[in-house]
Design a protein around this motif. Sequence first.
Motif, short mmCIF file in Angstrom:
data_model
loop_
_atom_site.label_atom_id
_atom_site.label_comp_id
_atom_site.label_asym_id
_atom_site.label_seq_id
_atom_site.Cartn_x
_atom_site.Cartn_y
_atom_site.Cartn_z
N PHE A 18 -25.52 -8.12 -6.25
CA PHE A 18 -26.85 -7.53 -6.33
C PHE A 18 -26.77 -6.01 -6.28
O PHE A 18 -27.39 -5.31 -7.10
CB PHE A 18 -27.73 -8.04 -5.18
CG PHE A 18 -29.02 -7.30 -5.05
CD1 PHE A 18 -30.10 -7.62 -5.86
CD2 PHE A 18 -29.15 -6.26 -4.15
CE1 PHE A 18 -31.29 -6.92 -5.75
CE2 PHE A 18 -30.34 -5.55 -4.03
CZ PHE A 18 -31.42 -5.88 -4.85
N ALA A 19 -25.99 -5.48 -5.34
CA ALA A 19 -25.89 -4.02 -5.20
C ALA A 19 -25.26 -3.38 -6.44
O ALA A 19 -25.75 -2.36 -6.93
CB ALA A 19 -25.08 -3.67 -3.95
N SER A 22 -27.72 -3.52 -9.32
CA SER A 22 -28.81 -2.57 -9.08
C SER A 22 -28.39 -1.17 -9.49
O SER A 22 -29.13 -0.46 -10.17
CB SER A 22 -29.21 -2.58 -7.60
OG SER A 22 -29.79 -3.80 -7.25
N LEU A 23 -27.20 -0.76 -9.06
CA LEU A 23 -26.72 0.57 -9.41
C LEU A 23 -26.50 0.70 -10.91
O LEU A 23 -26.89 1.70 -11.52
CB LEU A 23 -25.42 0.88 -8.65
CG LEU A 23 -25.59 1.13 -7.15
CD1 LEU A 23 -24.23 1.12 -6.47
CD2 LEU A 23 -26.32 2.43 -6.91
N ASN A 25 -27.95 -0.73 -13.22
CA ASN A 25 -29.20 -0.77 -13.96
C ASN A 25 -30.15 0.35 -13.58
O ASN A 25 -31.32 0.32 -13.94
CB ASN A 25 -29.86 -2.14 -13.81
CG ASN A 25 -29.16 -3.17 -14.65
OD1 ASN A 25 -29.32 -3.18 -15.85
ND2 ASN A 25 -28.36 -4.01 -14.02
N ASP A 27 -30.96 1.81 -10.43
CA ASP A 27 -31.57 2.03 -9.12
C ASP A 27 -30.87 3.18 -8.42
O ASP A 27 -29.64 3.31 -8.49
CB ASP A 27 -31.47 0.78 -8.24
CG ASP A 27 -32.46 -0.30 -8.65
OD1 ASP A 27 -33.31 -0.04 -9.51
OD2 ASP A 27 -32.34 -1.42 -8.11
N THR A 31 -32.47 3.50 -2.74
CA THR A 31 -33.11 2.20 -2.91
C THR A 31 -32.12 1.08 -2.66
O THR A 31 -32.42 0.12 -1.95
CB THR A 31 -33.71 2.08 -4.33
OG1 THR A 31 -34.69 3.11 -4.49
CG2 THR A 31 -34.34 0.73 -4.56
N VAL A 32 -30.93 1.21 -3.22
CA VAL A 32 -29.90 0.19 -3.01
C VAL A 32 -29.54 0.12 -1.53
O VAL A 32 -29.41 -0.97 -0.96
CB VAL A 32 -28.65 0.45 -3.89
CG1 VAL A 32 -27.55 -0.55 -3.58
CG2 VAL A 32 -29.03 0.42 -5.36
N ASN A 35 -32.21 -1.79 0.20
CA ASN A 35 -32.24 -3.20 -0.19
C ASN A 35 -31.10 -4.01 0.41
O ASN A 35 -31.27 -5.19 0.72
CB ASN A 35 -32.22 -3.34 -1.71
CG ASN A 35 -33.55 -2.95 -2.33
OD1 ASN A 35 -34.58 -2.90 -1.66
ND2 ASN A 35 -33.53 -2.66 -3.62
#
Length: 75
Positions: A18-19, A22-23, A25, A27, A31-32, A35
């Motif tokens: 997920f992390a 996220s990066l 894409n 984020d 924010t990461v 989250n």
Amino acid sequence: MKEIGLPDVRFHDMRHTFAVLSLQNGDDIKTVQANVGHATAAFTLDVYGHVSQKMQKDSADRMQHYFDGLQAGQK
């Protein structure tokens, strides 16, 4: 995991995926950090620095493409 049809993975593996996604894409690191529950953005960067290095190269490539386009427009 088997009950819901997912492969045998640890929760931490999903968190890591997920992390990273996220990066990759777009984020931002704060924010990461929030989250995934890290105390500091510095820790998040330490853990996921390999992702940010790829993002830096991608950014440099995009900027080079931009500058090449500027030069082409001046001709």
